[in-house]
Design an enzyme around this catalytic site. Structure first.
Site, PDB file in Angstrom:
ATOM      1  N   CYS A   1       0.857  -1.006   0.003  1.00 38.00           N
ATOM      2  CA  CYS A   1      -0.146   0.083   0.054  1.00 38.00           C
ATOM      3  C   CYS A   1       0.756   1.358   0.026  1.00 38.00           C
ATOM      4  CB  CYS A   1      -0.902  -0.053   1.221  1.00 38.00           C
ATOM      5  SG  CYS A   1      -0.046   0.215   2.786  1.00 38.00           S
TER       6      CYS A   1
ATOM      7  N   CYS B   1       3.141  -2.954   8.608  1.00 39.69           N
ATOM      8  CA  CYS B   1       2.889  -1.862   8.004  1.00 39.69           C
ATOM      9  C   CYS B   1       1.933  -1.102   8.672  1.00 39.69           C
ATOM     10  CB  CYS B   1       2.322  -2.302   6.706  1.00 39.69           C
ATOM     11  SG  CYS B   1       1.419  -0.972   5.619  1.00 39.69           S
TER      12      CYS B   1
ATOM     13  N   CYS C   1      -1.697  -1.197   6.285  1.00 43.65           N
ATOM     14  CA  CYS C   1      -2.521  -2.167   5.744  1.00 43.65           C
ATOM     15  C   CYS C   1      -2.190  -3.766   6.578  1.00 43.65           C
ATOM     16  CB  CYS C   1      -2.301  -2.677   4.110  1.00 43.65           C
ATOM     17  SG  CYS C   1      -0.450  -3.194   3.914  1.00 43.65           S
TER      18      CYS C   1
ATOM     19  N   ASP D   1      27.670   0.198 -12.440  1.00 47.64           N
ATOM     20  CA  ASP D   1      27.307   1.426 -11.384  1.00 47.64           C
ATOM     21  C   ASP D   1      27.712   1.066 -10.171  1.00 47.64           C
ATOM     22  OD1 ASP D   1      26.213   3.443  -9.764  1.00 47.64           O
ATOM     23  OD2 ASP D   1      24.165   3.286 -10.586  1.00 47.64           O
TER      24      ASP D   1
END
Length: 415
Positions: free
Chosen positions: A207, A220, A223, A339
């Site tokens: 979410c 979380c 949620c 990178d």
């Protein structure tokens, strides 16, 4: 197997053997590549009839696979890609080389998990962790979790052993229909080994709300996603199994992270019916893994090799390394990712107070990062120069993938 598959398997074994004999490597890729050219379905043919475990994640795959193969070996012969060739070519080569075995434990690159699930129809899949890796060509972490989840939805009968401490892994191992009670929940066994690297999982993949942490718990704030209750837990210097029994684990491999890898191996082996009491002693027989953790004496110095390829694994490498002269080597070739900006996500402060040497194709990138972290260092051009620059005793070597292989080659491809 069909005749075409038999021919492809035979050619695969021959090509791998020739590669080894010519000193061109261990043959763990070329054999599978040629075999699959002859029969594109060769991996599926070789997997048929075996009880298979797949091990995937960003870090720890090779070591966990080696430990799991040792644990499952209680039951019989185990085919495995022990040199870390973790794409379908490597799996094909490993199975062809092993011949007929009742079991296989295969390390799988996280990007290829869906493809290898389809080809091998495994009994169990182990999901270790997800973090940033090879920034120029790898998928973003939440995208990788989405691919894993989609793959598991297509294979609802496969058993899953998953890391309860990684929110991305928990989300991937919990298909969306579960939340609305539309299907039976998958058979997930959760393990907890602790997770020190959190910087890729502060935002909920479901979410977008923040993820909060307290002690070993996480949840979380917006949620349903939260840490599940694990059945296998690392506790002190051992592992607690689902029955609540504690098993002391004695490893030759360094670091608490490898105790977590051992817990995962015991959990996966248990899915094949292996009792922890039978498997735990076998884990101590693993001394090095494709050169990782190997110790070699060179010119009066005891050199130990540690592989670290991204911020999460460098954090664990510092935990494993003794306080001793330390050589850091960084390349940026295709297998490493081009990178090197990820170096600025690594805290090199633990190296303060010891002799630090740097080398590799991108040693100057590393030099800038160490200077920012106020870590004094000495640049050396070769591994031999590094050995000559430290006093007799221990030399710790921490290197990313191709730099590690370069140094391993100088040590006669130590395993």
């Amino acid at each position: 197997m069909p005749l075409r598959a038999k021919v492809a398997s035979s050619v695969s074994r021959t090509a791998a053997a020739l590669s080894r004999a010519a000193g061109r490597g261990d043959g763990s890729v070329i054999g599978g590549w040629i075999g699959l050219k002859i029969d594109p379905d060769l991996l599926a043919h070789l997997a048929a009839g075996r009880a298979i475990a797949l091990v995937s994640g960003t870090n720890g795959k090779t070591t966990t696979t080696r430990l799991t193969a040792a644990a499952v070996g209680v039951l019989g012969r185990v085919a495995t890609n022990s040199f870390g060739a973790n794409m379908p070519t490597g799996h094909t080569s490993a199975l062809a080389k092993a011949g007929v075995t009742p079991y296989a434990v295969l390390e799988v690159d996280e990007h290829y998990l869906a493809q290898v699930l389809e080809a091998t129809e495994p009994h169990v899949v182990a999901l270790l962790n997800l973090s940033r890796d090879q920034l120029d060509r790898a998928k973003e972490v939440a995208m990788m979790a989405q691919l894993w989840r989609a793959a598991l939805v297509r294979h609802p009968t496969v058993r899953v052993v998953a890391n309860a401490d990684d929110p991305m892994v928990v989300w991937a191992a919990t298909p969306p229909a579960i939340r609305s009670n539309q299907v039976e929940p998958p058979a997930v066994t959760w393990f907890s080994a602790g997770q020190r690297w959190h910087d890729d999982s502060w935002v909920c993949p479901e979410c977008g709300s923040p993820i909060e942490r307290m002690s070993d718990q996480w949840w979380c704030t917006g949620c349903w996603l939260r840490r599940p209750e694990p059945q296998w837990v690392v506790e002190d210097d051992g592992v607690v199994d689902p029955a609540g029994d504690w098993h002391k684990v004695v490893l030759q491999l360094p670091g608490r992270v490898n105790l977590g890898n051992a817990a995962t191996a015991l959990a996966v082996a248990a899915e094949f019916g292996v009792r922890p009491t039978d498997a735990v002693s076998r884990l101590g027989g693993v001394a090095s893994v494709a050169g990782r953790y190997a110790q070699v004496v060179r010119d009066g110095r005891t050199v130990r090799l540690l592989l670290a390829k991204n911020p999460a694994s460098w954090l664990e490498a510092f935990d494993m390394a003794d306080v001793a002269p330390t050589l850091l080597s960084i390349n940026a070739r295709d297998p490493d990712g081009l990178d090197t900006s990820w170096l600025f996500d690594v805290d090199f402060a633990p190296l303060r107070g010891r002799q630090v040497l740097i080398t590799g194709d991108r040693a100057y990138d590393l030099a800038v990062r160490l200077d920012v972290n106020d870590v004094p260092f000495q640049h050396v051009r070769t591994f031999a120069d590094a050995v000559a620059s430290v006093p007799p005793g221990r030399l710790e070597v921490i290197a990313n993938y191709t730099a590690f292989q370069d140094i391993r080659a100088e040590l006669d491809r130590v395993n």
